[in-house]
Design an enzyme around this catalytic site. Structure first.
Site, PDB file in Angstrom:
ATOM      1  N   ILE A 471      -6.426   4.347  12.743  1.00 58.42           N
ATOM      2  CA  ILE A 471      -6.922   3.517  13.849  1.00 58.42           C
ATOM      3  C   ILE A 471      -6.523   2.061  13.628  1.00 58.42           C
ATOM      4  O   ILE A 471      -7.244   1.141  14.004  1.00 58.42           O
ATOM      5  CB  ILE A 471      -8.450   3.685  14.005  1.00 58.42           C
ATOM      6  CG1 ILE A 471      -9.175   3.419  12.677  1.00 58.42           C
ATOM      7  CG2 ILE A 471      -8.778   5.091  14.468  1.00 58.42           C
ATOM      8  CD1 ILE A 471     -10.705   3.451  12.806  1.00 58.42           C
ATOM      9  N   GLY A 472      -5.360   1.899  13.012  1.00 57.44           N
ATOM     10  CA  GLY A 472      -4.886   0.554  12.693  1.00 57.44           C
ATOM     11  C   GLY A 472      -5.199   0.180  11.265  1.00 57.44           C
ATOM     12  O   GLY A 472      -4.852  -0.901  10.792  1.00 57.44           O
ATOM     13  N   THR A 473      -5.832   1.104  10.558  1.00 56.13           N
ATOM     14  CA  THR A 473      -6.359   0.821   9.236  1.00 56.13           C
ATOM     15  C   THR A 473      -5.308   0.893   8.128  1.00 56.13           C
ATOM     16  O   THR A 473      -5.519   0.374   7.051  1.00 56.13           O
ATOM     17  CB  THR A 473      -7.443   1.854   8.909  1.00 56.13           C
ATOM     18  OG1 THR A 473      -6.960   3.139   9.339  1.00 56.13           O
ATOM     19  CG2 THR A 473      -8.723   1.556   9.652  1.00 56.13           C
ATOM     20  N   ARG A 654     -10.545   1.563  -6.642  1.00 55.84           N
ATOM     21  CA  ARG A 654      -9.086   1.542  -6.677  1.00 55.84           C
ATOM     22  C   ARG A 654      -8.543   1.234  -5.286  1.00 55.84           C
ATOM     23  O   ARG A 654      -8.948   1.851  -4.311  1.00 55.84           O
ATOM     24  CB  ARG A 654      -8.568   2.914  -7.130  1.00 55.84           C
ATOM     25  CG  ARG A 654      -7.074   3.034  -7.137  1.00 55.84           C
ATOM     26  CD  ARG A 654      -6.662   4.380  -7.679  1.00 55.84           C
ATOM     27  NE  ARG A 654      -6.900   4.492  -9.111  1.00 55.84           N
ATOM     28  CZ  ARG A 654      -6.047   4.041 -10.034  1.00 55.84           C
ATOM     29  NH1 ARG A 654      -4.925   3.473  -9.687  1.00 55.84           N
ATOM     30  NH2 ARG A 654      -6.335   4.180 -11.312  1.00 55.84           N
ATOM     31  N   ILE A 655      -7.631   0.277  -5.232  1.00 54.01           N
ATOM     32  CA  ILE A 655      -7.019  -0.085  -3.953  1.00 54.01           C
ATOM     33  C   ILE A 655      -5.706   0.694  -3.845  1.00 54.01           C
ATOM     34  O   ILE A 655      -4.759   0.454  -4.590  1.00 54.01           O
ATOM     35  CB  ILE A 655      -6.748  -1.606  -3.885  1.00 54.01           C
ATOM     36  CG1 ILE A 655      -8.041  -2.391  -4.168  1.00 54.01           C
ATOM     37  CG2 ILE A 655      -6.156  -1.969  -2.528  1.00 54.01           C
ATOM     38  CD1 ILE A 655      -9.195  -2.099  -3.231  1.00 54.01           C
ATOM     39  N   PRO A 658      -2.590  -2.026  -1.123  1.00 55.14           N
ATOM     40  CA  PRO A 658      -3.099  -3.404  -1.093  1.00 55.14           C
ATOM     41  C   PRO A 658      -2.756  -4.159   0.188  1.00 55.14           C
ATOM     42  O   PRO A 658      -3.561  -4.951   0.668  1.00 55.14           O
ATOM     43  CB  PRO A 658      -2.423  -4.061  -2.309  1.00 55.14           C
ATOM     44  CG  PRO A 658      -2.074  -2.925  -3.210  1.00 55.14           C
ATOM     45  CD  PRO A 658      -1.764  -1.759  -2.317  1.00 55.14           C
ATOM     46  N   GLN A 664      -7.324  -5.161   6.297  1.00 58.47           N
ATOM     47  CA  GLN A 664      -8.644  -4.730   6.731  1.00 58.47           C
ATOM     48  C   GLN A 664      -9.702  -5.786   6.414  1.00 58.47           C
ATOM     49  O   GLN A 664     -10.568  -6.086   7.223  1.00 58.47           O
ATOM     50  CB  GLN A 664      -9.031  -3.416   6.032  1.00 58.47           C
ATOM     51  CG  GLN A 664      -8.337  -2.205   6.606  1.00 58.47           C
ATOM     52  CD  GLN A 664      -8.843  -1.901   7.996  1.00 58.47           C
ATOM     53  OE1 GLN A 664      -9.982  -1.514   8.188  1.00 58.47           O
ATOM     54  NE2 GLN A 664      -8.007  -2.108   8.980  1.00 58.47           N
ATOM     55  N   GLU A 731     -15.023  -1.368   6.478  1.00 58.53           N
ATOM     56  CA  GLU A 731     -16.170  -2.026   7.106  1.00 58.53           C
ATOM     57  C   GLU A 731     -16.860  -3.006   6.167  1.00 58.53           C
ATOM     58  O   GLU A 731     -17.969  -3.454   6.435  1.00 58.53           O
ATOM     59  CB  GLU A 731     -17.158  -0.963   7.596  1.00 58.53           C
ATOM     60  CG  GLU A 731     -16.572  -0.152   8.735  1.00 58.53           C
ATOM     61  CD  GLU A 731     -17.341   1.125   9.004  1.00 58.53           C
ATOM     62  OE1 GLU A 731     -18.196   1.094   9.881  1.00 58.53           O
ATOM     63  OE2 GLU A 731     -17.079   2.140   8.341  1.00 58.53           O
TER      64      GLU A 731
END
Lengths: 764, 339
Positions: A471-473, A654-655, A658, A664, A731
């Protein structure tokens, strides 16, 4: 716990451009609203102009006379044709239990009352404008009353009891320092750029639905229930979504009527609702009010915390976000009282909007914490440090990890917080008053059952299929990085397919669970492939014969052993199959318990929400944290409020990706600034009707409002949350920001504005 | 949106002839000129305006657009794009209030489309006017009442209001033209005429549907802005909730003729707070001949808002409007003008 050794392909955590970025910026990405369907008829909605009452009569003659009009749906011809499906927030599918076009009853302004279908969009719109409806109008309740709420109280009808411990009232009375204040947040709408559109195409008894969705399996199964047909006969297609923010998570009423219209006409039907209709055909963030009481001793230690919230919902639905679940576990405190109340009004049913619970509730608590710091003449960061906790104060369960104070320290340093003069109004630059404020961000690390299929072709190209959603994430990118890492192939060799209900089911893109849930499923599938390749290689006569298969890795296109032996992936693949090698995984979250653990995949495959909350992760709780610092500038005469800079530091495990994770968080903080200063849906209280329902009048920050935004990742390893150590962060960024703004406004002016949005008139 | 016919004007006379159809209000006129279309098309899509016929006057652009800098002033063609005037170096240097009012309006995309004459004729953003579900709107349905009066009035006017309409004039550029004593050249059936800019817009009174003094078929051809001692010491201050792409909550156009600290002449117009582009003559008189400082600016601002009538949510605009004017006056007084 240590990092699983298998994450060593060097791709997870690498900053790469969004893999679907080129498609998007060149217009080649086909959003559901863009799908061109041959011979489609076009639908246009007619929505109610009253909030409460009944339809007396339709006058359709003028509309029917418009050239090209094919059909007009109203309750008179659709009644009983769309069945009930369960409410999403009650564990079902739909955004509301209100069933428009099933009776003459009007529950809220902007309710769908008719749908005109015509040969062209223009004819449908013209005819829709010519539909006249006579109503019996009853007086409507728009929301909270004009005084502080004394509503009918409904204590948590949906999710058990309100968190409580000790005797908060007594401790408050006895506290050396007290804060007792009311806060309020306004109605807000998601306003995704891609509108609420639906295209339905029947082919015999099978139905294809093109609709931007955060949950294609939910949409498919819910719609099947409404249309009384087998879910196997419905396909939902939504490979890209032009913004959603919660508004496209649940099944809205429009979809079934488009399917019905297509059936009646025996041809495809495409509905594009307008921007104004977008304010009423899906959900919204309801206005909230809060009463927060904090008690502390002189050293700053909290002795009492009470948080009572009021939220608006529709008349029939008990929707609430109940953020007290989070505000009760944020700080150490022996006496905690919380309560959540619903105030029913003649409005549509609210729904998820980015950080549904945390945005309004943490706003209230984080302002109150700042007020407490002022009352104690203590630095607000120190106040958080004194009350930091590694356990849930309600039940003593430990956080799997909590790096809140590391976030504060990193962000404070980057921001230059030590140069702050705490005296309100003491910092100026010419005619501009300067205020610095900070607040805590947090979000539960939710994880859900997810399924994925990973296929490795004989030439080593990798295909990942799962009905997740981007969703664009950045989901496409995060998933591709995970597969590339675990299979040791270049990123370009991985293709990812999402957003189609014919793919393996994946959870709703909500609750920031998607990366954790889907990447763990994909990783397990990749691990399964690696293991089978390694076992075969170990048993064969090849270069890896006899080697420990458990220690073998896929790296740089080769299967390798720790002692340096290796063979090309392509060679390893030939041992398993003549064709592609496939693994299908049903991932169940490590933290799942109860029904989700036992029946999670059955629920997922039925399109039902099956997420395990980070606040109920068995023997512990799991949250991502952040700290946000920002500067406001307020003109001393005309009182415009601007935010020239913001710094956020975040610890979210953990990313994986990045670049998109940063995006986000950056977008979240900008959203947070907007939620403090710009965003609010105006309601005419007499009619319970929204007023500013377009993008010129519903304000969000524009480029000129945003200058320096700094995102800092605080490294965090936590393999208790899930095998890959991922905490969702979609979020996280917009939680707390509004409080930081409000706190900064106080610092600039000495005035505490507790009702959002904060506007010029509040500071004159 | 309702069906309509579209035609391109072949020449000025033809355009005037096509649109010279009697109507009780311009908004309800069956024939509408189309220039940039940035307001008209919006209002048609939401069913507020329902013209039967659009006459596209863009083919007249060669005659009706352009910026000419003359010894005695500036001439701006009516179809000149907002962006062209805003970016013109002579306008920026010698008529800063004009350039600033344009630059601070709308978005870059809109400024590239919208014409200067269309901009001064921009319709109110009153949300009750823009939503046909509200039957009571004396602009849309004369005699039906005004839904805004008891409604949400934060965006509404406090100056020039009547019991029939409190819709705010939304534009910026008009205030700049007003303070610079611009004139409006108009072509019509009976030939050409020129009026002072302040005669273009009409107070709502009991006929809020009649927004201007243009007769059906009349076309604005250009604006003349005389060069005067105050044109260079001028500015436009726009106060709003966000930094760009928002209508003014309050704004002030100010032009001063100063000798030392003394005000020889002051010209003031207010936006965001009034039903029409609003000349604050009382404030101007209060300043003339005196010194300009904090207290005289405040006294002038008080005079400017003396006639204000607030309604519900917009009470704050009395104070904000005054603060805006004080800030604009002091800023203008302290401008360094190089010759």
């Amino acid at each position: 716990m240590n990092a699983p050794s298998r994450i060593d392909g060097g791709m997870i955590g690498r900053s790469v451009p969004r893999i679907d970025g080129r498609l998007k910026v060149t217009g080649a990405a086909c959003y559901p609203s863009d799908v061109g369907v041959e011979d489609a008829a076009h639908a246009f909605l007619v929505t109610s102009t009253i909030a409460r009452g009944r339809i007396k009569q339709f006058h359709l003659e003028d509309a029917q006379a418009v050239e090209g009009v094919l059909d007009i749906l109203t309750y008179e011809n659709t009644r009983g044709k769309v069945g009930k499906a369960r409410f999403f927030a009650g564990g079902g599918y739909t955004s509301t239990t209100i069933m428009p076009m099933d009776s003459p009853k009007i529950w809220h302004d902007g309710q769908i009352v008719a749908m005109v279908v015509a040969e062209t969009f223009e004819a449908a719109r013209e005819a829709a404008h010519k539909v006249r409806v006579d109503y019996d109008v009853r007086e409507a309740v728009a929301g909270f009353g004009d005084t502080r709420p004394q509503p009918r109280q409904m204590s948590n009808p949906l999710s058990g009891s309100d968190p409580k411990t000790g005797d908060a009232e007594k401790a408050f009375r006895e506290a050396e320092v007290q804060v007792d204040a009311y806060y309020a947040t306004p109605t807000q709408h998601h306003n995704p750029i891609e509108l609420f559109t639906t295209t339905c195409v029947w082919s015999g008894d099978t139905l294809t639905v093109y609709e931007p969705s955060q949950f294609v399996h939910g949409l498919k199964n819910g719609l099947a229930q409404q249309l009384n047909m087998s879910a196997d006969k419905i396909r939902v297609v939504s490979p890209f979504v032009g913004g959603a923010f919660g508004s496209k998570a649940a099944l809205t009423p429009r979809t079934a009527f488009v399917a019905l219209a297509a059936k009646r006409l025996n041809r495809p039907v495409k509905l594009v609702s307008t921007r104004a209709q977008a304010f009423t055909v899906s959900t919204y963030r309801a206005e909230t009010e809060h009463h927060v009481k904090l008690g502390a001793d002189r050293s700053g230690r909290l002795t009492s915390l009470s948080h009572e919230g009021w939220e608006v919902s529709s008349r029939p639905d008990n929707y609430k976000v109940a953020g007290t679940e989070t505000t009760s576990l944020l700080y150490a405190c022996p006496n905690i009282y919380t309560k959540v109340n619903i105030v029913h009004a003649d409005r549509g049913t609210p729904g998820f909007m980015r950080s549904p619970a945390e945005v309004p509730y943490v706003y209230a608590l984080e302002c109150a914490m700042d007020e407490l710091a002022v009352a104690l003449t203590m630095d607000p960061v120190e106040l958080r440090r004194i009350n930091d906790t590694q356990v849930n104060p309600i039940d003593g369960k430990p956080y799997s990890s909590r790096a809140l104070m590391q976030c504060y320290d990193r962000a404070a340093e980057a921001f230059g917080w030590s140069k702050r003069n705490p005296l309100p109004g003491s910092m100026t630059d010419g005619d501009w008053l300067i205020g610095w404020g900070c607040a805590t961000a947090c979000y539960p690390s939710n994880v859900a059952p997810a399924e994925a299929r990973v296929t490795v072709a004989p030439n080593g190209t990798v295909r990942v299929q799962t009905a997740g959603h981007d969703i664009g994430t950045g989901a496409y990118t995060a998933i591709a990085l995970t597969a590339a890492d675990l299979l040791g192939v270049p990123l370009e060799q991985v293709s990812v397919e999402l957003g189609d209900s014919t793919l393996p089911p994946a959870p709703v893109a909500g609750g920031s669970n998607a990366t954790a849930s889907i990447c763990n499923a994909v990783a397990q599938a990749c691990e399964d492939i690696r293991d089978r390749l390694a076992q075969a290689a170990s048993h064969a006569d090849g270069p890896l014969g006899g080697a420990d298969h458990g220690a073998m890795r896929l790296r740089d296109g080769r299967l390798v052993t720790p002692d340096g032996r290796s063979e090309p992936l392509k060679d390893a693949l030939t041992r398993i199959d003549f064709g592609p090698m496939e693994s299908y995984v049903k991932y169940t979250p490590e933290i799942a318990s109860g029904t989700v653990k036992v029946m999670g995949h059955k629920m997922l495959e039925s399109g039902l929400p099956a997420m395990t909350s980070g606040s109920a992760a068995g023997d512990h709780i799991q949250y991502a944290f952040g700290a946000e610092f920002l500067e406001v500038r307020i003109h001393r005469r005309t009182r415009e409020i601007r935010v020239p800079r913001i710094v956020g530091a975040f610890a979210a495990g953990r990313i994986i990706s990045p670049t998109t994770a940063r995006s986000q968080l950056l977008g979240g903080m900008i959203w947070g600034i907007g939620s403090a200063l710009h965003e609010a849906t105006d309601i005419d209280r007499r009619a319970a009707r929204y007023l500013n329902d377009d993008l010129a009048e519903y304000l969000i920050p524009v480029n000129a409002d945003i200058r320096d935004v700094d995102v800092i990742f605080v490294p965090e390893e936590d393999y208790q949350v899930n095998a890959l150590g991922i905490k969702g962060l979609g979020e996280l960024g917009n939680v707390g920001t509004a409080a930081a703004v409000s706190n900064a406004v106080f610092h600039a002016t000495g005035r505490r504005i507790r009702d959002l949005p904060i506007r010029i008139e509040d500071l004159l | 949106m309702r069906p309509f016919s579209y035609e391109r004007a072949a020449d000025m006379a033809g355009a005037i002839e096509a649109a010279s159809v009697a109507s009780d209000a311009h908004i309800r006129a069956p024939v509408q000129f189309l220039a940039g279309g940035t307001t008209l098309l919006d209002l048609m899509k939401i069913d507020v305006m329902r013209p039967e016929r659009l006459v596209d006057i863009n083919p007249l652009a060669p005659a009706l657009s352009g910026i000419s800098v003359r010894e005695d002033g500036l001439r701006l063609g009516a179809l000149t794009k907002m962006s062209a005037a805003a970016d013109h170096p002579d306008v920026i240097r010698n008529y800063p209030v004009l350039a600033q009012s344009l630059k601070l309006a709308a978005s870059a995309q809109l400024r590239n489309m919208a014409s200067l004459s269309g901009n001064v004729l921009q319709r109110t953003r009153c949300l009750y006017f823009r939503d046909v579900a509200w039957e009571a709107c004396n602009k849309r349905n004369p005699g039906s009442g005004c839904a805004a009066l008891e409604g949400n009035t934060r965006k509404h006017a406090i100056l020039g209001v009547s019991p029939h309409c409190i819709a705010a004039y939304p534009g910026d550029f008009a205030q700049a033209l007003l303070v610079l004593d611009a004139t409006v050249a108009i072509a019509g059936r009976d030939g050409e005429r020129t009026i002072p800019f302040h005669q273009l817009h009409r107070l709502p009174g009991d006929t809020p549907q009649a927004e201007t003094n243009l007769a059906p078929g009349e076309i604005i051809t250009h604006f003349d802005i005389p060069s005067r001692p105050w044109t260079r010491r001028s500015l436009y201050l726009k106060v709003r909730d966000r930094e760009s792409y928002e209508f003014a909550v309050a704004s002030a156009a100010v032009a001063l003729d100063m000798q030392g600290g003394h005000v020889r002449d002051a010209r003031i117009a207010l936006g965001g707070v009034a039903t029409i582009p609003w000349r604050a003559s009382g404030a101007e008189e209060a300043l003339k001949g005196g010194t300009l400082d904090e207290s005289s600016a405040k006294a002038a601002a008080q005079a400017a808002f003396e006639p204000a009538r607030a309604q519900g949510d917009n009470h704050f605009k009395i104070e904000l409007g005054q603060a805006t004017l004080v800030r604009a006056l002091l800023d203008a007084a302290s401008l360094e003008i190089r010759s």
